[in-house]
Design a protein around this motif. Structure first.
Motif, PDB file in Angstrom:
ATOM      1  N   ILE A  69       0.743  -1.250  -0.026  1.00  0.00           N
ATOM      2  CA  ILE A  69       0.121   0.000   0.054  1.00  0.00           C
ATOM      3  C   ILE A  69       0.824   1.118   0.139  1.00  0.00           C
ATOM      4  O   ILE A  69       2.043   1.266  -0.149  1.00  0.00           O
ATOM      5  N   ASN A  70       0.218   2.399  -0.012  1.00  0.00           N
ATOM      6  CA  ASN A  70       1.105   3.757   0.414  1.00  0.00           C
ATOM      7  C   ASN A  70       1.298   3.744   1.639  1.00  0.00           C
ATOM      8  O   ASN A  70       0.696   3.747   2.446  1.00  0.00           O
ATOM      9  N   GLY A  71       2.606   3.656   2.164  1.00  0.00           N
ATOM     10  CA  GLY A  71       3.080   3.604   3.406  1.00  0.00           C
ATOM     11  C   GLY A  71       3.497   2.255   3.400  1.00  0.00           C
ATOM     12  O   GLY A  71       3.595   1.099   2.421  1.00  0.00           O
ATOM     13  N   PHE A  72       3.900   1.752   4.603  1.00  0.00           N
ATOM     14  CA  PHE A  72       4.157   0.154   4.917  1.00  0.00           C
ATOM     15  C   PHE A  72       3.499  -0.206   6.217  1.00  0.00           C
ATOM     16  O   PHE A  72       3.430   0.609   7.236  1.00  0.00           O
ATOM     17  N   GLU A  73       3.267  -1.339   6.118  1.00  0.00           N
ATOM     18  CA  GLU A  73       2.502  -2.221   7.158  1.00  0.00           C
ATOM     19  C   GLU A  73       3.848  -2.863   8.005  1.00  0.00           C
ATOM     20  O   GLU A  73       4.632  -3.040   7.359  1.00  0.00           O
ATOM     21  N   VAL A  74       3.450  -3.298   9.018  1.00  0.00           N
ATOM     22  CA  VAL A  74       4.388  -4.081   9.901  1.00  0.00           C
ATOM     23  C   VAL A  74       3.510  -5.275  10.439  1.00  0.00           C
ATOM     24  O   VAL A  74       2.206  -5.268  11.034  1.00  0.00           O
ATOM     25  N   TYR A  75       3.990  -6.651  10.303  1.00  0.00           N
ATOM     26  CA  TYR A  75       3.560  -7.621  10.630  1.00  0.00           C
ATOM     27  C   TYR A  75       4.490  -8.411  11.703  1.00  0.00           C
ATOM     28  O   TYR A  75       5.492  -8.448  11.685  1.00  0.00           O
ATOM     29  N   ILE A  76       4.082  -9.202  12.508  1.00  0.00           N
ATOM     30  CA  ILE A  76       4.710  -9.307  13.874  1.00  0.00           C
ATOM     31  C   ILE A  76       4.548 -10.884  14.306  1.00  0.00           C
ATOM     32  O   ILE A  76       3.295 -11.468  14.262  1.00  0.00           O
ATOM     33  N   PRO A  93       2.526   7.887   4.772  1.00  0.00           N
ATOM     34  CA  PRO A  93       3.041   8.806   3.683  1.00  0.00           C
ATOM     35  C   PRO A  93       3.202  10.156   4.288  1.00  0.00           C
ATOM     36  O   PRO A  93       4.098  10.960   3.800  1.00  0.00           O
ATOM     37  N   GLU A  94       2.531  10.652   5.180  1.00  0.00           N
ATOM     38  CA  GLU A  94       2.526  12.041   5.959  1.00  0.00           C
ATOM     39  C   GLU A  94       3.810  12.128   6.577  1.00  0.00           C
ATOM     40  O   GLU A  94       4.239  13.419   6.751  1.00  0.00           O
ATOM     41  N   TYR A 102       5.254   3.226  -2.956  1.00  0.00           N
ATOM     42  CA  TYR A 102       6.023   2.898  -2.000  1.00  0.00           C
ATOM     43  C   TYR A 102       6.359   1.172  -2.026  1.00  0.00           C
ATOM     44  O   TYR A 102       5.647   0.563  -1.998  1.00  0.00           O
ATOM     45  N   TRP A 103       7.872   1.020  -2.143  1.00  0.00           N
ATOM     46  CA  TRP A 103       8.176  -0.301  -2.495  1.00  0.00           C
ATOM     47  C   TRP A 103       9.481  -0.694  -1.520  1.00  0.00           C
ATOM     48  O   TRP A 103      10.298   0.027  -1.283  1.00  0.00           O
ATOM     49  N   ALA A 104       9.734  -1.965  -1.430  1.00  0.00           N
ATOM     50  CA  ALA A 104      10.689  -2.543  -0.944  1.00  0.00           C
ATOM     51  C   ALA A 104      11.417  -2.134   0.500  1.00  0.00           C
ATOM     52  O   ALA A 104      12.575  -1.670   0.397  1.00  0.00           O
ATOM     53  N   PRO A 105      10.700  -1.812   1.565  1.00  0.00           N
ATOM     54  CA  PRO A 105      11.112  -1.367   2.720  1.00  0.00           C
ATOM     55  C   PRO A 105      12.178  -2.307   3.530  1.00  0.00           C
ATOM     56  O   PRO A 105      11.758  -3.865   3.494  1.00  0.00           O
ATOM     57  N   GLU A 106      13.210  -2.010   4.090  1.00  0.00           N
ATOM     58  CA  GLU A 106      13.990  -2.806   4.767  1.00  0.00           C
ATOM     59  C   GLU A 106      14.417  -2.015   6.227  1.00  0.00           C
ATOM     60  O   GLU A 106      14.677  -0.849   6.055  1.00  0.00           O
ATOM     61  N   VAL A 107      14.253  -2.661   7.224  1.00  0.00           N
ATOM     62  CA  VAL A 107      14.414  -2.004   8.634  1.00  0.00           C
ATOM     63  C   VAL A 107      15.592  -2.668   9.686  1.00  0.00           C
ATOM     64  O   VAL A 107      15.632  -3.933   9.431  1.00  0.00           O
ATOM     65  N   TYR A 108      16.438  -2.043   9.968  1.00  0.00           N
ATOM     66  CA  TYR A 108      17.816  -2.297  10.604  1.00  0.00           C
ATOM     67  C   TYR A 108      17.744  -1.688  12.028  1.00  0.00           C
ATOM     68  O   TYR A 108      17.566  -0.298  12.262  1.00  0.00           O
ATOM     69  N   TYR A 109      18.242  -2.478  13.040  1.00  0.00           N
ATOM     70  CA  TYR A 109      18.477  -1.823  14.192  1.00  0.00           C
ATOM     71  C   TYR A 109      19.994  -1.430  14.503  1.00  0.00           C
ATOM     72  O   TYR A 109      20.916  -2.475  14.181  1.00  0.00           O
TER      73      TYR A 109
END
Length: 332
Positions: A69-76, A93-94, A102-109
């Protein structure tokens, strides 16, 4: 690299259970283990409905992000099979530059900063946002792309042992080509003078549909750097995954001579088509797995959904993607 309450028990339960995967139904896990109560799940969707997926393991839980979607969800999840969708977007988006794609998010700590960073594509530009938690909200401190004057997609961060951050991403230079650049310490910009070409689509299997090399992920095993990537157009049933190795994060990269390691004709695909644009991640027990998307079915590309397979290294350092795919579901 990426971040199960009672993980060993969960794994045993999952291995022994018999599951009903009908959408909207329930799954009861009833292992014959003394003192362990059966776990019941209410399934609300029989798939993980994201493309270009990425998994972060952090503090006992898995977090999945992807394109939908526009923006990114997170699943746990705690077991990689059963996932709950967060009730709020990881990135809205805001809180971001751009308005579409909105494509291909990657999240790092990033431990040195005690902060989470999301690298992603919006409107065919690469961006980064940060947050205090893996569920967000992720916010851009300054709403602008990492590279202001050039289109690009599929950013992926790798921080080497010496602390140097590298950003791998796709530039549109004679097709989709994977490049790397060192990042500045703030993780908001790149050192443009370090831009180096990594991987382009040159082999026959990479050019069945389009001249496309994309979806990079880099990991290091011993003294060897591994760059995993996907090739062909994502709409191709022959979309697949290969890898290359190097002795430096900037290459030069040597492609594995038996690529692709995941494609519709490989046993690990288990009948899936359009398999690709995934990412390796480290599990709770220290082993690796690989999450990727596939087409909805043999006749339809979308809506794409995600699957998870084992990823291993041979004694000779060869990567394999193997095993029967985990087919994630969404639970209430």
């Amino acid at each position: 690299m990426r971040s199960i309450k009672n993980s060993s028990v969960i794994c045993i339960l999952f291995a022994l259970c018999v599951c009903s995967l009908s959408c909207g139904g329930s799954v009861s896990l009833t292992p014959d283990i003394e003192g362990v109560k059966p776990i019941s799940y209410e399934i609300i969707e029989d798939k993980l409905p994201i493309a270009d997926p990425y998994v972060l393991y952090h503090n006992g839980k898995y977090y999945a992000y992807g394109t939908r979607i526009n923006g990114f969800e997170v699943y746990i999840s705690e077991d990689l099979k059963h996932w709950k969708r967060s009730d709020h977007l990881a990135l809205s988006p805001e809180n971001s530059w751009g308005t579409r794609w909105y494509w291909a998010p990657e999240v790092y700590y990033v431990a040195s900063k005690n902060r989470f960073y999301m690298f992603y594509t919006v409107d065919e530009h690469i961006c980064v946002a940060s947050a205090d938690t893996p569920t967000g909200p992720f916010v851009q401190d300054e709403k602008k792309p990492i590279v202001v004057n050039e289109k690009g997609i599929d950013p992926s961060l790798f921080i080497d042992k010496d602390g140097t951050p590298y950003l791998y991403f796709v530039r549109f230079t004679s097709g989709n080509v994977i490049w790397v650049a060192e990042m500045n310490d703030d993780l908001q910009s790149i050192k443009t003078n370090t831009l180096t070409k990594c991987i382009s689509a040159e082999e026959d299997w990479e050019k069945i549909q389009g001249t496309i090399a994309e979806g990079p992920s880099v990991l290091k095993k011993g003294e060897t750097y591994y760059l995993m990537y996907s090739a062909n157009h994502f709409e191709s049933k022959n979309y697949g995954v290969g890898y290359a190795t190097a002795s430096s994060p900037k290459g030069p990269w040597k492609k594995y001579n038996e690529n692709p390691i995941l494609r519709r004709d490989k046993p690990a695909a288990s009948g899936l088509v359009g398999t690709g644009h995934g990412a390796p991640f480290v599990c709770a027990d220290g082993t690796y797995k690989y999450i990727y998307h596939a087409h909805a079915d043999i006749n339809n590309v979308g809506p794409r959904r995600s699957y998870i397979n084992d990823l291993g290294f041979s004694a000779q350092g060869v990567i394999s993607i193997s095993g029967e795919p985990i087919r994630p579901v969404i639970i209430k």
